[in-house]
Design a protein around this motif. Structure first.
Motif, PDB file in Angstrom:
ATOM      1  N   ASP A  78       0.851  -1.206   0.000  1.00  0.00           N
ATOM      2  CA  ASP A  78       0.000   0.000   0.000  1.00  0.00           C
ATOM      3  C   ASP A  78       0.880   1.248   0.000  1.00  0.00           C
ATOM      4  OD1 ASP A  78      -2.331  -1.373  -0.114  1.00  0.00           O
ATOM      5  OD2 ASP A  78      -2.732  -1.317   2.052  1.00  0.00           O
ATOM      6  N   PHE A  81       2.035   1.710  -3.490  1.00  0.00           N
ATOM      7  CA  PHE A  81       1.035   2.367  -4.352  1.00  0.00           C
ATOM      8  C   PHE A  81       0.958   3.859  -4.040  1.00  0.00           C
ATOM      9  CE2 PHE A  81      -0.995  -1.862  -5.264  1.00  0.00           C
ATOM     10  CZ  PHE A  81      -0.935  -1.748  -6.642  1.00  0.00           C
ATOM     11  N   LEU A  84       3.981   5.278  -5.883  1.00  0.00           N
ATOM     12  CA  LEU A  84       4.201   5.037  -7.316  1.00  0.00           C
ATOM     13  C   LEU A  84       2.985   5.320  -8.194  1.00  0.00           C
ATOM     14  CD1 LEU A  84       6.109   1.632  -6.888  1.00  0.00           C
ATOM     15  CD2 LEU A  84       7.118   3.895  -7.157  1.00  0.00           C
ATOM     16  N   ASP A  85       1.783   5.267  -7.597  1.00  0.00           N
ATOM     17  CA  ASP A  85       0.581   5.456  -8.415  1.00  0.00           C
ATOM     18  C   ASP A  85       0.294   6.950  -8.586  1.00  0.00           C
ATOM     19  OD1 ASP A  85      -1.522   4.743  -9.987  1.00  0.00           O
ATOM     20  OD2 ASP A  85      -2.863   4.207  -8.334  1.00  0.00           O
ATOM     21  N   ASP A  86       1.217   7.585  -9.244  1.00  0.00           N
ATOM     22  CA  ASP A  86       1.181   9.034  -9.443  1.00  0.00           C
ATOM     23  C   ASP A  86       1.559   9.274 -10.904  1.00  0.00           C
ATOM     24  OD1 ASP A  86       1.991  11.995  -8.369  1.00  0.00           O
ATOM     25  OD2 ASP A  86       3.538  11.243  -9.719  1.00  0.00           O
ATOM     26  N   LYS A  90       4.643   7.386 -12.755  1.00  0.00           N
ATOM     27  CA  LYS A  90       4.340   6.361 -13.760  1.00  0.00           C
ATOM     28  C   LYS A  90       5.025   6.694 -15.094  1.00  0.00           C
ATOM     29  CE  LYS A  90      -0.211   6.272 -12.970  1.00  0.00           C
ATOM     30  NZ  LYS A  90      -1.624   5.858 -12.925  1.00  0.00           N
ATOM     31  N   LYS A 111      -1.564  -8.228  -7.833  1.00  0.00           N
ATOM     32  CA  LYS A 111      -2.188  -6.917  -8.068  1.00  0.00           C
ATOM     33  C   LYS A 111      -1.140  -5.912  -8.586  1.00  0.00           C
ATOM     34  CE  LYS A 111      -4.670  -3.375  -5.451  1.00  0.00           C
ATOM     35  NZ  LYS A 111      -4.903  -2.882  -4.095  1.00  0.00           N
ATOM     36  N   PHE A 112       0.051  -5.985  -8.001  1.00  0.00           N
ATOM     37  CA  PHE A 112       1.103  -5.075  -8.435  1.00  0.00           C
ATOM     38  C   PHE A 112       1.554  -5.392  -9.860  1.00  0.00           C
ATOM     39  CE2 PHE A 112       4.370  -2.035  -7.794  1.00  0.00           C
ATOM     40  CZ  PHE A 112       3.857  -1.248  -6.785  1.00  0.00           C
ATOM     41  N   TRP A 115      -0.948  -3.946 -12.211  1.00  0.00           N
ATOM     42  CA  TRP A 115      -0.798  -2.478 -12.260  1.00  0.00           C
ATOM     43  C   TRP A 115       0.418  -2.089 -13.106  1.00  0.00           C
ATOM     44  CZ3 TRP A 115       3.131   0.780 -10.481  1.00  0.00           C
ATOM     45  CH2 TRP A 115       2.809   2.145 -10.443  1.00  0.00           C
ATOM     46  N   THR A 116       1.538  -2.791 -12.941  1.00  0.00           N
ATOM     47  CA  THR A 116       2.732  -2.437 -13.724  1.00  0.00           C
ATOM     48  C   THR A 116       2.503  -2.704 -15.200  1.00  0.00           C
ATOM     49  OG1 THR A 116       3.674  -4.587 -13.140  1.00  0.00           O
ATOM     50  CG2 THR A 116       4.507  -2.683 -11.927  1.00  0.00           C
ATOM     51  N   GLU A 118      -0.311  -2.689 -16.805  1.00  0.00           N
ATOM     52  CA  GLU A 118      -1.240  -1.662 -17.340  1.00  0.00           C
ATOM     53  C   GLU A 118      -0.528  -0.324 -17.602  1.00  0.00           C
ATOM     54  OE1 GLU A 118      -5.256  -3.240 -15.014  1.00  0.00           O
ATOM     55  OE2 GLU A 118      -4.204  -1.460 -14.279  1.00  0.00           O
ATOM     56  N   ASN A 119       0.585  -0.138 -16.893  1.00  0.00           N
ATOM     57  CA  ASN A 119       1.291   1.145 -17.017  1.00  0.00           C
ATOM     58  C   ASN A 119       2.600   1.057 -17.795  1.00  0.00           C
ATOM     59  OD1 ASN A 119      -0.270   3.276 -15.411  1.00  0.00           O
ATOM     60  ND2 ASN A 119      -0.309   1.474 -14.067  1.00  0.00           N
TER      61      ASN A 119
END
Ligand SMILES: NC(=O)c1ccc[n+]([C@@H]2O[C@H](COP(=O)([O-])OP(=O)(O)OC[C@H]3O[C@@H](n4cnc5c(N)ncnc54)[C@H](OP(=O)(O)O)[C@@H]3O)[C@@H](O)[C@H]2O)c1
Length: 299
Positions: A78, A81, A84-86, A90, A111-112, A115-116, A118-119
Motif C-alpha cells: 500500500d 502504491f 508510485l501510483d502518481d 508512472k 495486483k502489483f 498495475w505495472t 497496465e502502465n
C-alpha cells in the motif's frame, strides 16, 4: 514484457526507494559493490544519511527518472502504491524495470503485476529471505519472480544484495510463496532457540553454555533436513527410519511435562504435541519424521 526495456551498454543506474532498516542496508550493499545508485526516502532524515555516499533524489519522480532499475523497499505494498501510483512517477517508470522487495501476500504481488503491466512498466517481485545483518553475504537468499529475461538482465546488480540471488519462476507470486517457505524454517528455528534459552534460564542451566551448543544443534537439524530431502523425493518414509513419529510424540509429551514443571508458558511444547499427535492419529506413527510432509498436506 510490459514496456520496451531500455538496453544498457554501460552499467545500469539503480534507484532504491524506501530507506528504512532494510532498504538502507540494501542500498549500502549496492554502494559497497560499486554500482551506480540514487536513493530516495519519503522522510528527509533517512534520505540525508546517504548524502556523500551516493546520489540522493529529492523526489520519487527524480529517482525514477534517473534510473533504469528501480528497487522499492517500503513497509507495505500500500505504501508502494501511495508513492508510485502518481502520474509523473508512472511516466518516469515507463519502459523501465521495477522491483518490489517488501514482504507481501501473493495477491498483492499479483495486483502489483497487473498495475505495472497496465502502465507499461517491467516488473520483478522480490522477497528478502534474511535479516539486515546478512544482506550482502554469500549464503543470503533473495527470491525473484517474473520474466526470466528481466532477472538475467540485472542479475549482476541484484547479486550485490545477496549471494544466493534466486529466480523462482515466471508466476509473479512465486517469490512471495518462496518467502513463506523460508519463514517456516526461520521461525521454527528462532522460536525454538528462544524457547530453549528460556527453558535453561527457568531450570537453572548455564545460558552461555546453551548458546555455545546451539551451532551443534543446528548441525543436527541440517543433517535431518538432508535425509528428509531424499525420503520426500522418493516418497519413502519407512525403509530407513531415523526417528519415528511415535518417538517424536513421546519426546514432545515429556517436554510438555517438563515445561509445566519449570513453570513456563506451554504454547511451544503443546503445539509440538498437537502436531505429532495428529500424525500418529492418522496412522504415521512408525514412519520417519519426514512423513510430516504428507501429514501437512492431508485433507
Ligand atoms: N527488517 C527486516 O528484518 C526485514 C527482513 C525481511 C523483509 N523485510 C521487509 O522489508 C520491508 C521494509 O522493512 P524495514 O525493516 O526497512 O521497515 P522500516 O524500517 O519500518 O521502513 C519502512 C520504509 O517504508 C517507508 N514508508 C512507509 N510508508 C510509506 C508511504 N506511505 N509512502 C512512502 N514511504 C513509506 C518508510 O519511509 P519513512 O522513513 O518516510 O517513514 C521507510 O522507508 C517490509 O516489507 C519488511 O517486511 C524486512
Amino acid at each position: 514484457m510490459a514496456g520496451e526495456p531500455q538496453p544498457h551498454q554501460t552499467e545500469p543506474k539503480i534507484a532504491m526507494l524506501g530507506l528504512g532498516t532494510m532498504g538502507s542496508t540494501l542500498a549500502n550493499a549496492i554502494i559497497k559493490a560499486g554500482h551506480d545508485l540514487i536513493v530516495w526516502n519519503r522522510g528527509s532524515e533517512r534520505r540525508e544519511r546517504f548524502r556523500g555516499k551516493c546520489a540522493v533524489a529529492e523526489t520519487a519522480v527524480a529517482a525514477c527518472e534517473a534510473a533504469e532499475l528501480i528497487l522499492c523497499c517500503f513497509s507495505s505494498y500500500d505504501a508502494g502504491f501511495a508513492t508510485l501510483d502518481d502520474v509523473d512517477v508512472k511516466r518516469a517508470l515507463h519502459g523501465k524495470t521495477l522491483v518490489m522487495m517488501g514482504t507481501a501476500v501473493p495477491e498483492e504481488a499479483v495486483k502489483f503485476g497487473t498495475w505495472t503491466s497496465e502502465n507499461g512498466i517491467n516488473y520483478l517481485d522480490a522477497k528478502i529471505a534474511t535479516t539486515p545483518a546478512q544482506i550482502g553475504a554469500e549464503m543470503t537468499v533473495i527470491f525473484y519472480s517474473g520474466l526470466r529475461e528481466l532477472f538475467d538482465r540485472y542479475e549482476t546488480q541484484l547479486k550485490s544484495m545477496a549471494g544466493r540471488t534466486t529466480y523462482v519462476g515466471e508466476k509473479i507470486d512465486a517469490a512471495c510463496l518462496g518467502d513463506f517457505a523460508f519463514l517456516s524454517v526461520y521461525w521454527a528455528g528462532v522460536v525454538g532457540s528462544l524457547y530453549g534459552a528460556a527453558f535453561c534460564a527457568a531450570t537453572g542451566l548455564d545460558l552461555e553454555q546453551y548458546f555455545d551448543l546451539t551451532k551443534s544443534f543446528i548441525q543436527e537439524v541440517e543433517s535431518q533436513i538432508s535425509s528428509f530431502r531424499t525420503m520426500i523425493l522418493n516418497r519413502d518414509y519407512t525403509s530407513e527410519v531415523h526417528v519415528a513419529l511415535d518417538t517424536d510424540l513421546g519426546g514432545a509429551k515429556l517436554m510438555a511435562k517438563a515445561t509445566k514443571a519449570a513453570g513456563l508458558q506451554g504454547q511451544f511444547s503443546n503445539t509440538l504435541v498437537e502436531i505429532f499427535q495428529n500424525a500418529v492419529d492418522r496412522g504415521y506413527g512408525l514412519k520417519d519424521t519426514a512423513a510430516l510432509f504428507e501429514v501437512f498436506q492431508a485433507k
